[in-house]
Each structure stands twice: as structure tokens, then as C-alpha cells.
Design an enzyme around this catalytic site. Structure first.
Site, mmCIF file in Angstrom:
data_model
loop_
_atom_site.group_PDB
_atom_site.id
_atom_site.type_symbol
_atom_site.label_atom_id
_atom_site.label_comp_id
_atom_site.label_asym_id
_atom_site.label_seq_id
_atom_site.Cartn_x
_atom_site.Cartn_y
_atom_site.Cartn_z
ATOM 1 N N ASP A 198 -17.852 -46.424 11.516
ATOM 2 C CA ASP A 198 -16.792 -47.141 10.813
ATOM 3 C C ASP A 198 -17.159 -47.327 9.334
ATOM 4 O OD1 ASP A 198 -14.324 -48.795 11.313
ATOM 5 O OD2 ASP A 198 -15.568 -50.383 10.494
ATOM 6 N N GLU A 256 -16.188 -41.994 9.435
ATOM 7 C CA GLU A 256 -14.892 -42.477 8.966
ATOM 8 C C GLU A 256 -15.093 -42.790 7.488
ATOM 9 O OE1 GLU A 256 -11.544 -45.932 9.035
ATOM 10 O OE2 GLU A 256 -13.646 -46.352 8.816
HETATM 11 C C1 GLC Z 1 -12.047 -49.078 9.850
HETATM 12 C C2 GLC Z 1 -11.312 -49.273 11.154
HETATM 13 C C3 GLC Z 1 -10.294 -50.338 10.952
HETATM 14 C C4 GLC Z 1 -10.984 -51.611 10.564
HETATM 15 C C5 GLC Z 1 -11.868 -51.410 9.347
HETATM 16 C C6 GLC Z 1 -12.821 -52.547 9.175
HETATM 17 O O1 GLC Z 1 -11.249 -48.581 8.850
HETATM 18 O O2 GLC Z 1 -10.770 -48.064 11.585
HETATM 19 O O3 GLC Z 1 -9.493 -50.527 12.079
HETATM 20 O O4 GLC Z 1 -10.051 -52.613 10.277
HETATM 21 O O5 GLC Z 1 -12.661 -50.271 9.476
HETATM 22 O O6 GLC Z 1 -13.810 -52.513 10.150
#
Ligand code: GLC
Length: 532
Positions: A198, A256
Site C-alpha cells: 500500500d 501500489e
Molecule cells: C491505498 C489504499 C486505499 C487507502 C490508502 C491509505 O491507496 O488502496 O484504499 O485509503 O492507501 O492506506
């Protein structure tokens, strides 16, 4: 493809995202859970996916739907117990499905023992140094709206790039680094096949690195977005790569990283870093042949340059479902939610384009991500009442940004039933819209032409013709308004223009997202796979 690459399952995998709270509810409390997922793994095996990625199920006050983790080594009672997780992994592996879990290293929950200890210990303490406390805030804004800083009782401020309940960790602190290696090992030892990381682009901020830990923390410069995509994140992933590589069986790391331009994304998948990164440039592309061809070209080029597979993704739990995103004839491309008072997507148009977009994606070489419910053609819930919204974005933006609840609504399994078969009764943590019967699995299974059967056939053919491991050669004869290419012996034509497009002479259609016209041509907003 080299022999080594052919054993690397992730290079051409189809990875299915399960959002646990909205997938299947076994205990009937209105929130999905791990036993619910385990009970539905047969569905995923039948669909033909290679792996599942589970969004967070860890103990959490759920201030950001579990992306605020209070304990990285357990399961929240809301979702079950560790034994349920083990049972899920065992069943998935028995079905030949790999399991990827979500790792949230940028921030913890404010209920994490470390943050509680930091509050108790006071300014200048080693406990505070695990987070980003400062005497003065700067002008950074939270992604969810408002300042990224919150003041605590003794006057210091802590950084939270997301919700106020998600304090950012200080990744220049060696204890933080050591802890996450142990967390990786904890889940690797339990048999997971990888991690979706994440906010991979957020861990290192712009202040000085760890050799200065004993010095007073430097002031943080103001700036528009200087906290993202700092070079310092990469050494963290290099160290994690060594950890996952020390386990047998090709365990993977997936970034991500919302970074721009796409060349920056490729830096996360250099040979000694992560295995994959989500291709958000592809997700963000509009329904335009030029835009899609361009992003496909650049994605393939930047990933090839570092020897990584390209990934493709159209939907996830953070964006408007692609069936609704593409449902605007005027090209509107909503990303962060659709409110009941907003112009509504054309559901039929969106579904037609959504099916074509999915077939196009699944024919591209590389790995593909499918978000739960996509295989039912599920649209966004675009008329949710404001008073049920739970995404912190809605509140923190002062009710100006709708947020992500509309793509997180529990999915329909059975027509006619309460909660459409999501749980044993009508409870559902977000209300489901009326008229979702037609998207329910039991209305689609075995029905020729249904979106579910389209996905199933696409995954089977993708495997049969090794499309994920193939190479793309554009087929310009289809004209400027089509995205058309050859991948091995298969020709793929997606028509985004107004005029029908003819297939190559002698082509034998394998699969089509909609009916061809009377002359066997590909109509508007339709995609076809054919043998030539
Ligand atoms: C990422 C997740 C999202 C979350 C954010 C903070 O972007 O996919 O859902 O709110 O991180 O952890």
C-alpha cells in the site's frame, strides 16, 4: 520467454482482488469475512484466476476500512481469526489459487500500540521517533482533504498523509524497518504468496535519512507534493526483495504507487525490487483508441526496459468501477465517486464498453488485475444516500469529494435473496441498490453471453493461447478508432469508433463482447478475439 521466466507464475497471472468486507458474509453481521471468502473460493477457481489479493483484514478500528492497521500479525474479529486465514490459504492452495495479502507500511492506525506509546512518551522520545512528529506543521495536505498534520495535547504535530487516524511512520527509523521485515516473515511463514504494498511511493518523505536520527528532526519544506516517490523508497524494496526471495515458490511484491510519468512506475519493478506495479496510467486512460494505444505502448516499453511484466487494471476499491466510468457518452470520466445528484452514467453504455474494455485488457501481454464483481459487470452504486457514506474522504473533504463507497458495495451472488446472497439475511454494511438481481451470479452462470460467462471464457482462452505471455504487434488496418493488435495467433479488435470495423479475411471469432453486425464486422464499443 526464458526457462526462468516460464516458472515465474506472476508474469502472466490473472489476480483477483477480494475486498473482504464486501465479498461474502458468512456470520451474518453485514460485513464480509474470511470464512465467507473461503466458502466462495470455488467460484474463483471456476472463473479461472491464478491468485487472489486480499485487501486488509487485520485488527483495525476501520477508520479507513482496514487500511488503518492496529496489529499487523492478526485478523480482526470482524473478519474472523488467524485459523480462518490459515483455512483460507489451505483451501486456495488446494484449488491452485495463490494468496497475496495487503501490507500497509506507510502508516499505522492511531490505535497501534506504537502510536499510543508515542503519545504517552512525549516530545523527543524514541517512541515519537517511530512516527513523524514535529513542533511546527508545514503546508502539506492530506489525500483525503484538510491538513496532513494534527496537533496533540503537548503541542507537537504528527503527520498523516491520509486520515487523522493514520499516522505516518518514520521510515528513517531502523526499528520501523526491522519491524516490517518481521511482519513480512510472519505472513510468508503462514504461506502467503506475496504482498500488495500500500502507498509504496509514500514511505520516505523529503527530510534527511537515518544517519541523522540523533540530530533534531530537520524542518520540512513546504511544497505541493514533495512527499511522494522519493528515491529513498527503493532501498527498502531491495531489502524486502531479498526477504521474499529467501522463501521457496516465487513469492511476490506488488507496488501500489500512484506516480507519474509512467517511467517512474517502472523504477519500482527494477530487477532487484518489486515484481509488479499496478498500471494506474492504464486505469486512468479515457475511452479513446488513441489514449489506450499510447498507454499500452508506453507501459510495455517502460516495463520491458527493466525486464518486468506489464500489469493491467481497470477497477479497484479506490476508483469508480470501469463499467460506470465509461458510461458517459460525453466522455466525462469520474474517478472519485458519483453522487446521486451528479449526472448519472448510462448503465447500458457503460456495460457494453466495460465488457469490451475487459476483453481488451485480458488479451494484453502481462498480468491482469480483476476487482471483485467485475466478472458480473457490476456498476458503481452511484445513488448511495450521503448519510451512509463511510469513506473518510467524504467527511475530510467537507462533503465535496464523494469518495469510494460506491465501488465497495457488497456484491450480489443470488437474485431475489436478501442482500443478494451476500450474507444470510438482509444486512449489508453499505446498502445495495435495487435491481441488482440481473448482476447476480446465479442469473449469469451458464447463460450464454452473460458477463460472467464472458470473463470465464476469456480467462480460459487467455490461458489456452498464452496471451499473457505473448507479444503485441499493432494491426493498424483496423483504423484509427480501433485498438487492434495481434498477440500470437490471435487478433484482437476493440472498436471505439462510430463505424463498424472489419476483421481480417478468414478470421474465426473466438470470443466477442457483443454481437457482430450482419456483415460479421465489429460494431461500436465491442471487442473481438479471433484466430487468423
Ligand atoms: C491505498 C489504499 C486505499 C487507502 C490508502 C491509505 O491507496 O488502496 O484504499 O485509503 O492507501 O492506506
Amino acid at each position: 520467454m526464458t526457462t526462468e521466466q516460464s516458472t515465474q507464475w506472476w508474469r502472466d497471472a490473472v489476480i483477483y482482488q477480494v475486498y473482504p468486507r464486501s465479498f461474502a458474509d458468512a456470520d451474518g453481521d453485514g460485513v464480509g469475512d474470511l470464512p465467507g471468502i473461503t466458502a466462495r473460493l470455488d467460484h474463483l477457481a471456476g472463473l479461472g484466476v491464478d491468485a487472489v489479493w486480499l485487501s486488509p483484514f487485520y485488527p483495525s478500528p476501520q477508520a479507513d476500512a482496514g487500511y488503518d492497521v492496529a496489529n499487523y500479525r492478526d485478523v480482526d474479529p470482524l473478519f474472523g481469526r488467524l485459523a480462518d486465514f490459515d483455512a483460507l490459504v489451505a483451501r486456495a492452495h488446494a484449488l491452485g489459487i495463490r494468496v497475496i495479502v495487503d501490507l500497509v507500511p506507510n502508516h499505522t492506525s492511531d490505535e497501534h500500540p506504537w502510536f499510543q506509546a508515542a503519545l504517552a512518551a512525549g516530545p523527543g522520545s524514541p517512541e515519537r521517533d517511530r512516527y513523524c512528529f514535529r513542533d511546527e506543521p508545514n503546508d502539506w495536505e492530506s489525500i483525503f482533504g484538510g491538513s496532513a498534520w494534527t496537533q496533540v495535547e503537548d503541542g507537537q504535530w504528527y503527520l498523516h498523509l491520509f486520515d487523522v487516524r493514520q499516522p505516518d511512520l518514520n521510515w528513517n527509523n531502523p526499528e520501523v524497518r526491522a519491524e516490517f521485515v518481521e511482519i513480512l516473515r510472519f505472513w510468508l511463514d503462514r504461506g502467503v504468496d506475496g504482498f500488495r504494498v500500500d502507498v509504496s511511493h509514500g514511505l520516505i518523505k523529503t527530510w534527511e535519512p537515518s544517519d541523522k536520527v540523533d540530530a533534531p528532526p530537520p524542518a520540512i519544506p513546504d511544497g505541493p507534493e514533495p512527499m511522494w516517490d522519493q528515491d529513498g523508497v527503493h532501498e527498502i524494496y531491495r531489502s524486502w526483495r531479498k526477504v521474499v526471495d529467501s522463501y521457496p515458490g516465487e513469492r511476490i511484491l506488488v507496488a501500489e504507487a500512484w506516480v507519474d510519468p509512467i517511467e517512474r512506475m517502472a523504477r519500482y519493478v527494477r530487477p532487484d525490487e518489486m515484481h509488479q506495479a499496478f498500471n494506474f496510467a492504464y486505469l486512468l486512460a479515457s475511452w479513446s483508441a488513441d489514449a489506450i494505444r499510447e498507454v499500452v505502448d508506453s507501459s510495455l516499453a517502460v516495463c520491458q526496459a527493466v525486464g518486468a511484466p506489464t500489469t493491467w487494471v481497470l477497477s479497484n476499491h479506490d476508483v469508480v468501477r470501469h463499467t460506470s466510468r465509461f458510461g458517459y457518452a460525453d466522455g466525462t470520466l469520474p474517478r472519485n465517486g458519483i453522487a446521486a445528484a451528479d449526472p448519472q452514467p448510462d448503465e447500458a453504455l457503460g456495460l457494453r464498453r466495460g465488457r469490451a474494455a475487459s476483453m481488451l485488457m485480458l488479451a494484453l501481454p502481462g498480468a491482469a488485475y480483476v476487482y471483485q464483481g467485475e466478472e458480473f459487470g457490476l456498476p458503481e452504486h452511484s445513488t448511495l444516500p450521503d448519510d451512509v457514506r463511510q469513506d473518510p474522504t467524504w467527511v475530510r473533504s467537507g462533503h465535496t469529494v464523494v469518495g469510494r463507497d460506491g465501488c465497495r458495495v457488497p456484491i450480489p451472488w443470488a437474485a431475489g435473496g436478501p442482500s443478494y446472497g451476500f450474507g444470510p439475511d438482509s444486512r449489508s454494511w453499505l446498502p445495495q441498490p435495487p435491481a441488482w438481481d440481473r448482476y447476480a451470479l446465479d442469473r449469469q452462470r451458464g447463460v450464454e453471453g452473460s458477463t460472467y460467462e464472458l470473463y470465464r471464457a476469456a480467462l480460459r482462452l487467455r490461458r489456452e493461447y498464452a496471451l499473457g505471455a505473448g507479444t503485441l504487434t499493432w494491426w493498424p488496418e483496423a483504423g484509427p478508432d480501433a485498438v487492434a493488435f495481434r498477440n500470437g495467433g490471435v487478433v484482437v479488435v476493440a472498436n471505439l469508433g462510430a463505424e463498424p470495423v472489419a476483421l481480417p479475411a478468414g478470421a474465426r471469432v473466438l470470443l466477442a463482447s457483443g454481437d457482430l453486425d450482419v456483415d460479421g464486422r465489429v460494431p461500436t464499443d465491442t471487442a473481438v478475439w479471433a484466430l487468423v
